[in-house]
Design an enzyme around this catalytic site. Structure first.
Site, PDB file in Angstrom:
ATOM      1  N   TRP A 120       0.969  -0.862  -0.102  1.00  0.00           N
ATOM      2  CA  TRP A 120      -0.110   0.236   0.375  1.00  0.00           C
ATOM      3  C   TRP A 120       0.829   1.009  -0.232  1.00  0.00           C
ATOM      4  O   TRP A 120       1.608   1.179   0.402  1.00  0.00           O
ATOM      5  CB  TRP A 120      -0.876   0.475   1.576  1.00  0.00           C
ATOM      6  CG  TRP A 120      -2.535   0.354   0.951  1.00  0.00           C
ATOM      7  CD1 TRP A 120      -2.331   0.035  -0.452  1.00  0.00           C
ATOM      8  CD2 TRP A 120      -3.230   0.832   2.101  1.00  0.00           C
ATOM      9  NE1 TRP A 120      -3.919   1.226  -0.501  1.00  0.00           N
ATOM     10  CE2 TRP A 120      -4.239   1.395   0.934  1.00  0.00           C
ATOM     11  CE3 TRP A 120      -3.041   0.820   3.734  1.00  0.00           C
ATOM     12  CZ2 TRP A 120      -5.169   1.448   2.105  1.00  0.00           C
ATOM     13  CZ3 TRP A 120      -4.028   1.455   3.987  1.00  0.00           C
ATOM     14  CH2 TRP A 120      -5.321   1.706   3.130  1.00  0.00           C
ATOM     15  N   ASP A 171      -1.981  11.390  -2.463  1.00  0.00           N
ATOM     16  CA  ASP A 171      -3.428  11.957  -0.546  1.00  0.00           C
ATOM     17  C   ASP A 171      -3.532  11.434  -0.391  1.00  0.00           C
ATOM     18  O   ASP A 171      -3.675  10.945   0.228  1.00  0.00           O
ATOM     19  CB  ASP A 171      -4.132  12.723  -1.696  1.00  0.00           C
ATOM     20  CG  ASP A 171      -5.557  11.740  -2.164  1.00  0.00           C
ATOM     21  OD1 ASP A 171      -5.431  10.853  -1.885  1.00  0.00           O
ATOM     22  OD2 ASP A 171      -6.215  12.331  -2.638  1.00  0.00           O
ATOM     23  N   GLU A 174      -4.843   7.656  -0.008  1.00  0.00           N
ATOM     24  CA  GLU A 174      -3.866   7.422  -0.344  1.00  0.00           C
ATOM     25  C   GLU A 174      -3.892   7.017  -1.953  1.00  0.00           C
ATOM     26  O   GLU A 174      -3.473   5.970  -2.260  1.00  0.00           O
ATOM     27  CB  GLU A 174      -3.703   5.923   0.309  1.00  0.00           C
ATOM     28  CG  GLU A 174      -4.310   5.933   1.761  1.00  0.00           C
ATOM     29  CD  GLU A 174      -4.087   5.612   2.467  1.00  0.00           C
ATOM     30  OE1 GLU A 174      -4.156   5.154   3.481  1.00  0.00           O
ATOM     31  OE2 GLU A 174      -2.549   6.069   3.020  1.00  0.00           O
ATOM     32  N   GLU A 333     -16.511   2.981   9.199  1.00  0.00           N
ATOM     33  CA  GLU A 333     -15.820   4.194   7.897  1.00  0.00           C
ATOM     34  C   GLU A 333     -16.856   5.277   6.910  1.00  0.00           C
ATOM     35  O   GLU A 333     -16.507   5.875   6.802  1.00  0.00           O
ATOM     36  CB  GLU A 333     -14.477   3.822   7.306  1.00  0.00           C
ATOM     37  CG  GLU A 333     -13.309   4.249   6.268  1.00  0.00           C
ATOM     38  CD  GLU A 333     -12.579   3.586   5.490  1.00  0.00           C
ATOM     39  OE1 GLU A 333     -13.199   2.877   4.490  1.00  0.00           O
ATOM     40  OE2 GLU A 333     -11.339   4.048   5.609  1.00  0.00           O
TER      41      GLU A 333
HETATM   42  C1  BGC Z   1      -7.897   6.264   4.408  1.00  0.00           C
HETATM   43  C2  BGC Z   1      -6.791   7.118   4.641  1.00  0.00           C
HETATM   44  C3  BGC Z   1      -7.003   6.598   6.245  1.00  0.00           C
HETATM   45  C4  BGC Z   1      -6.836   5.191   6.147  1.00  0.00           C
HETATM   46  C5  BGC Z   1      -6.703   4.770   8.068  1.00  0.00           C
HETATM   47  C6  BGC Z   1      -7.738   4.531   4.751  1.00  0.00           C
HETATM   48  O1  BGC Z   1      -8.567   4.398   3.430  1.00  0.00           O
HETATM   49  O2  BGC Z   1      -7.674   6.972   2.743  1.00  0.00           O
HETATM   50  O3  BGC Z   1      -7.313   7.800   5.021  1.00  0.00           O
HETATM   51  O4  BGC Z   1      -5.843   7.316   6.638  1.00  0.00           O
HETATM   52  O5  BGC Z   1      -8.040   4.932   5.798  1.00  0.00           O
HETATM   53  O6  BGC Z   1      -8.069   5.179   8.133  1.00  0.00           O
END
Ligand code: BGC
Length: 376
Positions: A120, A171, A174, A333
């Site tokens: 990743w 960004d 990611e 999330e």
């Molecule tokens: C998000 C990131 C985050 C990570 C852990 C990813 O899917 O794009 O912004 O830091 O998850 O929460």
């Protein structure tokens, strides 16, 4: 690592006051090293991110759990010093215009501070800027005097960000490694400004340079754009807007929440990314788990509105976020009921299982919103 379930949930528990649960979840899952896992139950997120952790530390500081925040900052200091060889080589390479290769600080580490060996993307600069900002907030709130090791870590981080800010990186989602991102640059500028009283250096000058650059780019379109580099602004059907642009004003304070540039940015976020009465999408065309509504972004937009005095909007967003908590009071999330690309959900579920829950960053953003609504 085995993680204990925080406070066994009871179905009769009233989670309309989710704030208390946010605190429990954050404290219960903090690792003895001080790191906060992004999500303890979602394997790809069992690591400590600077970005997530900094917001979590800020949130827990706001409600008086300074010891928890201090331990997180201690973890961050340890990680930076442990990997400082890479940071110093990156600074040198960036100054000489040489490609970084593998020499850079990672966006996330294991909870005990090792690099993570998956594929990743890890080269992101925003998290370190946000860390400096959250650390300065902690210092101000607790009158903490940085021990020499902490000052060394702060100085290395400032030198690193000042040397690398013009280097394209992934960004905060990611993604999109070929761009300079407005969100990332805002986090860096805010971090450098925050670090000015903590570490000797001319960090303030670099912060002002970044801010001027962002304002100049934004003045071309009348609003902040997802990608900050003028030459790389995409044209065509995909709007150059991202919900994280709220961060330019709140909390990074590169501009006040009510400047025309910011208001225009938020009105685009409203029109393109906020489902009326619902949550907030990351950006148009997102396909991660189908591109659903993100709880942390809804809370973030609410935070912006709360600081702008738009209480009704802020409360509506808070209510939506709270309604997404499950019987255990855990926030996901994202919520995929109104996903942009429902057909893309199954492949992600097969790969990684259900959407991450609890996501500690989402709890943190909800906690910040709760606190802001009740204290301003
Ligand atoms: C998000 C990131 C985050 C990570 C852990 C990813 O899917 O794009 O912004 O830091 O998850 O929460």
């Amino acid at each position: 690592m085995k993680v204990e379930q925080p406070g066994s949930p009871s179905s009769s528990h009233d989670y309309t006051n989710l704030c208390a649960r946010d605190v429990q979840v954050i404290l219960a899952y903090q690792h003895p090293t001080g790191a906060y896992p992004a999500s303890p139950t979602f394997a790809p997120y069992r690591y400590g991110w600077f970005r997530d952790g900094a917001f979590i530390a800020y949130a827990i500081d706001l409600v008086g759990h300074h010891e928890s925040a201090r331990r997180f900052h201690g973890w961050a200091v340890d990680v930076i010093l442990r990997h400082k060889g890479k940071a110093l080589r990156a600074i040198d390479k960036a100054r000489r215009g040489v490609p970084l290769g593998e020499d850079f600080l990672h966006a996330r580490y294991t909870l005990t501070g090792e690099e993570v060996g998956d594929d990743w993307p890890n080269f992101q600069l925003d998290g370190l800027g946000t860390w400096l900002w959250a650390l300065q907030e902690h210092v101000t709130r607790t009158n903490f005097v940085l021990p020499p090791r902490w000052e060394e870590a702060v100085t290395i981080t400032c030198e690193y960000l000042a040397a690398l800010w013009q280097t394209p990186c992934y960004d905060l989602w990611e993604e999109d490694k070929e761009h300079l991102h407005t969100y990332t640059l805002s986090a860096i500028a805010a971090g450098l400004l925050a670090a000015t009283p903590l570490s000797p250096g001319t960090w303030e000058d670099t912060a002002h340079q970044i801010r001027s650059y962002l304002l100049q780019v934004a003045s071309q379109t009348g609003h902040f754009t997802k990608y900050a580099a003028l030459a790389q602004t995409p044209s065509g059907s995909v709007p150059n807007v991202d919900a994280s642009l709220v961060g330019v004003a709140v909390p990074y304070a590169l501009t006040e929440p009510d400047t025309p540039l910011m208001e225009q940015t938020v009105s685009l976020i409203e029109r393109l990314l906020h489902r009326p009465g619902g949550g907030v999408y990351r950006y148009v065309g997102d396909r991660y788990y189908g591109g659903g509504e993100w709880t942390l972004l809804a809370a973030w937009l609410g935070w912006y509105y709360a600081l702008s005095g738009e209480w009704e909007r802020a409360r509506e967003l808070e209510a939506w976020v709270a309604a997404q908590a499950d019987d255990s009071g855990f926030l996901p999330e994202q919520v995929t009921t109104h996903a942009q690309h429902p057909a893309a959900i199954a492949a992600w579920e097969r790969r990684w299982g259900p959407v991450a829950r609890p996501l500690l960053w989402a709890h943190a953003m909800h906690l910040i919103l709760c606190h802001t609504l009740r204290s301003t």
